[in-house]
Write an enzyme that holds these catalytic residues in place. Structure first.
Site, PDB file in Angstrom:
ATOM      1  CG  ASP A 149      -2.289   0.779   0.825  1.00 12.10           C
ATOM      2  OD1 ASP A 149      -2.286   1.899   0.464  1.00 12.10           O
ATOM      3  OD2 ASP A 149      -3.374  -0.191   0.772  1.00 12.10           O
ATOM      4  CG  HIS A 202      -4.504   1.917  -2.223  1.00 10.53           C
ATOM      5  ND1 HIS A 202      -4.640   2.608  -0.788  1.00 10.53           N
ATOM      6  CD2 HIS A 202      -5.643   1.854  -2.540  1.00 10.53           C
ATOM      7  CE1 HIS A 202      -5.936   2.833  -0.556  1.00 10.53           C
ATOM      8  NE2 HIS A 202      -6.591   2.454  -1.708  1.00 10.53           N
ATOM      9  CD  GLU A 211     -10.310   3.624  -1.085  1.00 12.37           C
ATOM     10  OE1 GLU A 211     -11.211   3.812  -0.516  1.00 12.37           O
ATOM     11  OE2 GLU A 211      -9.126   3.296  -0.823  1.00 12.37           O
TER      12      GLU A 211
END
Length: 540
Positions: free
Chosen positions: A170, A241, A308
């Site tokens: 991440d 990420h 995302e």
């Protein structure tokens, strides 16, 4: 793993289609059997074959494939126990049921009591509702040492959960050794400081934080899990990420719009605008990464994230815009879909299946890809209706980093409140799919634990338990619909036996009456969601 082939999933579906198991055969007409045995997850059927007597310690096992994948029949008598499993996994799950019948002492690493154990003489017949019964552990935001991960394998297997999904990369850290690209762990595994909680102005722990697993560490985890019939699914998140990777190798980022050489491993939380560049060089780099990942993790599924991914940099990037035109794509969503489809085909060519968060549906999804539905049921419904396999894990239901109760004593409260009862009433198959052929595409469910504010094993225990126990029963047992479930019975079984089992296992769970003083985090601000929480019945 053998039990993760397409044959396995199809066999579970075939067993599921034969109709519901007779719950009254387990509970009895008076409901008196379950409280005496206090088994969790609740088995399909229990028949009392005698009274209560000493357990001889003799355990005999055999495999009968006609029972079906992971199914078992456990018979306990004065002569000992006989476990017949549909496969070796079924035998193992039968042992876990016997272990519960032998009392909390059986969960200790060494015996602390003397004398014979008395057990009820019964026959238990049981099999899982879902093939995928998972738990996601985020080791990227806060690194957990290898021994803590191994401990969670034991905790999962004790509850008949069979998937450990490791979120390995991440913005805040890269946790898997990649020998062809060593800076991923030399630089990407370490951050300068860590934000404490979610409040403004931000509070900081100025100590560096980091760590990573060597390839041998991960092979050990995979082998240890396989012995306990748990499959480890790795997640390498892309194209969002990814700041930890970009900090290690700045050429991976959109260097035509941002100074990627100035980026560090991210120290904050939230959704980050620094994402991978959509170039052939980046694709080749991640193929290198996945080559090594496949050599470590033999399971069929490989998680590539896909969630995302902010498109701001791609909109501003001449390189990204040229790639959109070159590929004949409509927009930046199509660019992400192109990357996801590439890796879906790449993995399929190597005998693996891509799984990703439900954003991978945007722009179109490759055949054979599996969707992990987290934002709400809608993405999972659309994927199942389109013929894709789906694992349901909606944040409104089974995100275990969310608060467990209202009140000032809850440590770093985040998200929505998910009580133990809320999790027990989670239903993986939404009303719109119930009774349709598409319901068979829901291959399982998963509870997820993100670790932005969960910094060590004690905090993981507190957030996960006892709610993970309720989730395990939802994923394994054939329960009635959410509104008809007997939560009071589940609480009785927890209070009469299962909290004592967790104590024997050394689990630092949240007590029913609220956190211990040492479990609280005074002064560390949380962030609760302002919108009301959706529930299963709102998913139609």
């Amino acid at each position: 793993m053998k039990h993760w082939t397409e044959t396995f999933v199809e066999a579970i579906r075939a067993k599921r289609s034969t109709g519901p198991w007779r719950r009254k055969d387990f509970y009895g007409e008076t409901g008196c059997v379950a409280p005496e045995l206090n088994l969790i997850p609740a088995p399909d059927r229990v028949e009392l074959t005698g009274g209560v007597g000493p357990f001889s310690g003799d355990v005999r096992t055999e495999v009968d494939p006609s029972l079906g994948p992971e199914a078992y029949r456990l018979t306990v008598s004065a002569d000992g126990a006989e476990i017949v499993g549909g496969d070796e996994a079924g035998v193992f799950w039968g042992r876990q049921t016997l272990r519960q019948m032998l009392g909390p002492e059986s969960f200790r690493r060494a015996p602390s009591a003397r004398g014979p154990v008395s057990v009820p003489y019964v026959t238990v017949e049981d099999r899982p509702r879902f093939a995928w019964r998972g738990f996601m552990l985020d080791v990227a935001r806060h690194f957990l040492p290898k021994d803590d991960v191994l401990r969670y394998v034991d905790l999962l297997s004790a509850h008949k959960l069979n998937v450990l999904h490791l979120h390995l990369t991440d913005d805040q850290g890269w946790r898997v050794e990649i020998r062809r690209h060593p800076r991923l762990t030399e630089i990407g595994a370490w951050r300068r400081r860590t934000r404490l909680g979610w409040g403004e102005p931000a509070l900081w722990d100025e100590r560096p934080h980091g760590g990573f697993y060597t390839q041998d560490d991960l092979r050990e985890i995979v082998a240890y899990a396989a012995e306990r019939h748990v499959t480890v699914v790795p997640e390498i998140d892309l194209p969002g990420h990814s700041q930890a990777a970009i900090a290690a190798y700045p050429e991976l980022g959109n260097s035509d719009v941002v100074d990627t050489a100035a980026l560090e491993v991210w120290t904050d939380w939230g959704v980050n605008r620094n994402v991978l560049a959509p170039t052939d060089a980046v694709v080749r780099f991640y193929e290198d990464v996945l080559d090594e990942v496949l050599a470590i993790f033999p399971g069929r599924f490989v998680h590539i994230g896909g969630d995302e991914c902010l498109k701001d940099q791609w909109r501003e990037s001449p390189t990204a815009q040229a790639r959109i035109r070159e590929l004949g794509l409509e927009n930046e969503d199509g660019l992400q879909s192109w990357m996801i489809r590439h890796f879906a085909h790449w993995l399929a060519a190597r005998g693996r299946r891509l799984i990703g968060w439900d954003e991978i549906l945007e722009g179109g999804l490759a055949d054979g890809a599996t969707v992990m539905c987290w934002r709400w049921y809608a993405g999972g419904i659309a994927a199942a209706q389109a013929g894709h396999s789906v694992v349901m894990c909606p944040q409104q239901e089974v995100y275990l980093d969310h608060a467990q109760a209202h009140g000032p004593d809850e440590p770093v409260p985040f998200g929505w409140v998910h009580t133990l009862e809320d999790v027990y009433r989670f239903e993986p198959v939404p009303p719109r799919l119930t009774g349709t052929p598409h319901a068979d595409n829901i291959i399982g469910a998963q509870a997820n634990l993100w670790t932005e504010v969960v910094e060590n094993r004690g905090r993981v225990d507190y957030q996960a338990f006892p709610r993970l126990v309720a989730f395990a029963e939802v994923a394994w047992s054939r329960l009635p619909g959410p509104d008809e479930r007997d939560f009071e019975d589940f609480e009785r079984r927890m209070n009469r036996a299962h909290y004592a089992r967790l104590d024997a296992l050394g689990v630092g769970y949240r007590p029913p009456g609220g956190p211990h003083p040492w479990q609280q985090r005074p002064g560390i601000p949380g962030r609760m969601h302002s919108k009301p929480r959706k529930t299963w019945r709102m998913a139609d």
